[in-house]
Motif scaffolding. Structure first.
Motif, PDB file in Angstrom:
ATOM      1  N   ALA A  19       0.816  -1.216   0.000  1.00 23.87           N
ATOM      2  CA  ALA A  19       0.000   0.000   0.000  1.00 23.87           C
ATOM      3  C   ALA A  19       0.850   1.267   0.000  1.00 23.87           C
ATOM      4  O   ALA A  19       0.342   2.346  -0.262  1.00 23.87           O
ATOM      5  N   GLY A  20       2.138   1.130   0.259  1.00 24.86           N
ATOM      6  CA  GLY A  20       3.028   2.295   0.272  1.00 24.86           C
ATOM      7  C   GLY A  20       3.652   2.574  -1.075  1.00 24.86           C
ATOM      8  O   GLY A  20       3.529   3.667  -1.621  1.00 24.86           O
ATOM      9  N   ALA A  51      10.023   2.729   6.701  1.00 24.90           N
ATOM     10  CA  ALA A  51       9.980   4.152   6.339  1.00 24.90           C
ATOM     11  C   ALA A  51       8.799   4.851   7.010  1.00 24.90           C
ATOM     12  O   ALA A  51       8.927   5.964   7.528  1.00 24.90           O
ATOM     13  N   GLU A  52       7.640   4.195   7.028  1.00 23.81           N
ATOM     14  CA  GLU A  52       6.447   4.786   7.640  1.00 23.81           C
ATOM     15  C   GLU A  52       6.673   4.995   9.134  1.00 23.81           C
ATOM     16  O   GLU A  52       6.254   6.006   9.689  1.00 23.81           O
ATOM     17  N   GLY A  53       7.360   4.066   9.754  1.00 27.16           N
ATOM     18  CA  GLY A  53       7.587   4.141  11.193  1.00 27.16           C
ATOM     19  C   GLY A  53       8.468   5.297  11.636  1.00 27.16           C
ATOM     20  O   GLY A  53       8.369   5.754  12.766  1.00 27.16           O
ATOM     21  N   ILE A  54       9.342   5.795  10.752  1.00 27.95           N
ATOM     22  CA  ILE A  54      10.242   6.886  11.122  1.00 27.95           C
ATOM     23  C   ILE A  54       9.905   8.204  10.422  1.00 27.95           C
ATOM     24  O   ILE A  54      10.516   9.222  10.719  1.00 27.95           O
ATOM     25  N   ALA A  55       8.925   8.179   9.532  1.00 28.54           N
ATOM     26  CA  ALA A  55       8.564   9.402   8.807  1.00 28.54           C
ATOM     27  C   ALA A  55       7.895  10.409   9.741  1.00 28.54           C
ATOM     28  O   ALA A  55       7.136  10.031  10.633  1.00 28.54           O
ATOM     29  N   PRO A  56       8.172  11.694   9.519  1.00 32.18           N
ATOM     30  CA  PRO A  56       7.507  12.709  10.342  1.00 32.18           C
ATOM     31  C   PRO A  56       5.987  12.673  10.128  1.00 32.18           C
ATOM     32  O   PRO A  56       5.523  12.216   9.085  1.00 32.18           O
ATOM     33  N   PRO A  57       5.222  13.158  11.096  1.00 34.10           N
ATOM     34  CA  PRO A  57       3.762  13.086  11.010  1.00 34.10           C
ATOM     35  C   PRO A  57       3.158  13.654   9.727  1.00 34.10           C
ATOM     36  O   PRO A  57       2.194  13.109   9.217  1.00 34.10           O
ATOM     37  N   ARG A  58       3.713  14.721   9.179  1.00 34.35           N
ATOM     38  CA  ARG A  58       3.102  15.347   8.001  1.00 34.35           C
ATOM     39  C   ARG A  58       3.839  15.025   6.697  1.00 34.35           C
ATOM     40  O   ARG A  58       3.635  15.681   5.686  1.00 34.35           O
ATOM     41  N   PRO A  60       4.408  13.931   3.217  1.00 32.97           N
ATOM     42  CA  PRO A  60       3.326  13.828   2.224  1.00 32.97           C
ATOM     43  C   PRO A  60       2.862  12.404   1.911  1.00 32.97           C
ATOM     44  O   PRO A  60       1.663  12.126   1.923  1.00 32.97           O
ATOM     45  N   ARG A  61       3.783  11.519   1.633  1.00 37.17           N
ATOM     46  CA  ARG A  61       3.385  10.150   1.277  1.00 37.17           C
ATOM     47  C   ARG A  61       2.724   9.450   2.449  1.00 37.17           C
ATOM     48  O   ARG A  61       1.666   8.821   2.320  1.00 37.17           O
ATOM     49  N   TRP A  62       3.312   9.518   3.625  1.00 38.11           N
ATOM     50  CA  TRP A  62       2.801   8.760   4.757  1.00 38.11           C
ATOM     51  C   TRP A  62       1.626   9.442   5.433  1.00 38.11           C
ATOM     52  O   TRP A  62       0.767   8.765   6.017  1.00 38.11           O
ATOM     53  N   PHE A  63       1.537  10.755   5.342  1.00 36.79           N
ATOM     54  CA  PHE A  63       0.354  11.446   5.869  1.00 36.79           C
ATOM     55  C   PHE A  63      -0.878  10.979   5.095  1.00 36.79           C
ATOM     56  O   PHE A  63      -1.914  10.660   5.675  1.00 36.79           O
ATOM     57  N   ARG A  64      -0.757  10.898   3.783  1.00 35.92           N
ATOM     58  CA  ARG A  64      -1.867  10.439   2.930  1.00 35.92           C
ATOM     59  C   ARG A  64      -2.231   8.993   3.288  1.00 35.92           C
ATOM     60  O   ARG A  64      -3.406   8.664   3.436  1.00 35.92           O
ATOM     61  N   TYR A  65      -1.216   8.151   3.436  1.00 40.95           N
ATOM     62  CA  TYR A  65      -1.471   6.745   3.787  1.00 40.95           C
ATOM     63  C   TYR A  65      -2.121   6.628   5.167  1.00 40.95           C
ATOM     64  O   TYR A  65      -3.070   5.872   5.358  1.00 40.95           O
ATOM     65  N   ARG A  66      -1.608   7.389   6.126  1.00 44.70           N
ATOM     66  CA  ARG A  66      -2.141   7.297   7.490  1.00 44.70           C
ATOM     67  C   ARG A  66      -3.575   7.807   7.597  1.00 44.70           C
ATOM     68  O   ARG A  66      -4.345   7.331   8.428  1.00 44.70           O
ATOM     69  N   THR A  67      -3.936   8.795   6.801  1.00 46.55           N
ATOM     70  CA  THR A  67      -5.286   9.347   6.887  1.00 46.55           C
ATOM     71  C   THR A  67      -6.291   8.577   6.035  1.00 46.55           C
ATOM     72  O   THR A  67      -7.484   8.634   6.311  1.00 46.55           O
TER      73      THR A  67
END
Length: 103
Positions: A19-20, A51-58, A60-67
């Motif tokens: 999914a990433g 990568a998701e585990g250490i990425a900052p909260p905002r 772009p890629r992981w913020f979209r995935y997390r939300t």
């Protein structure tokens, strides 16, 4: 969809892909979950999970995935735990085996 097994639905929807990054799993699927809610978000490859585990909260890629993770898109509320993790890993392995045999 109410009769569908939510675990099978998630695996089928992701179609053997992370999914990433979108790449096919190569026996490295990880069941990603939110550590605050305990809910499964989706399946990631090992590299994306790290990568998701250490990425900052905002980020772009992981913020979209997390939300808007796959489980949320599908309306699934799977509580992370050994039974769900085992079932997801088992189904992903079956999908990978089918792809290897069929391809």
């Amino acid at each position: 969809m109410p009769d569908e097994d939510p675990v099978e639905l998630l695996v089928a929807w992701q179609a053997g892909r992370c999914a990433g990054c979108g790449h096919a799993f190569h026996s490295d699927a990880v069941v990603d979950h939110c550590h605050e809610t305990g809910l499964v978000r989706g399946l990631l490859c090992t590299q994306c999970n790290n990568a998701e585990g250490i990425a900052p909260p905002r980020h772009p890629r992981w913020f979209r995935y997390r939300t808007m993770p796959p489980a949320l898109i599908l309306g699934l509320h799977l509580q992370y735990g050994k039974p769900v993790r085992r079932r997801l890993v088992q189904l992903v392995a079956e999908v990978e085996g089918s792809a290897i045999q069929g391809g």
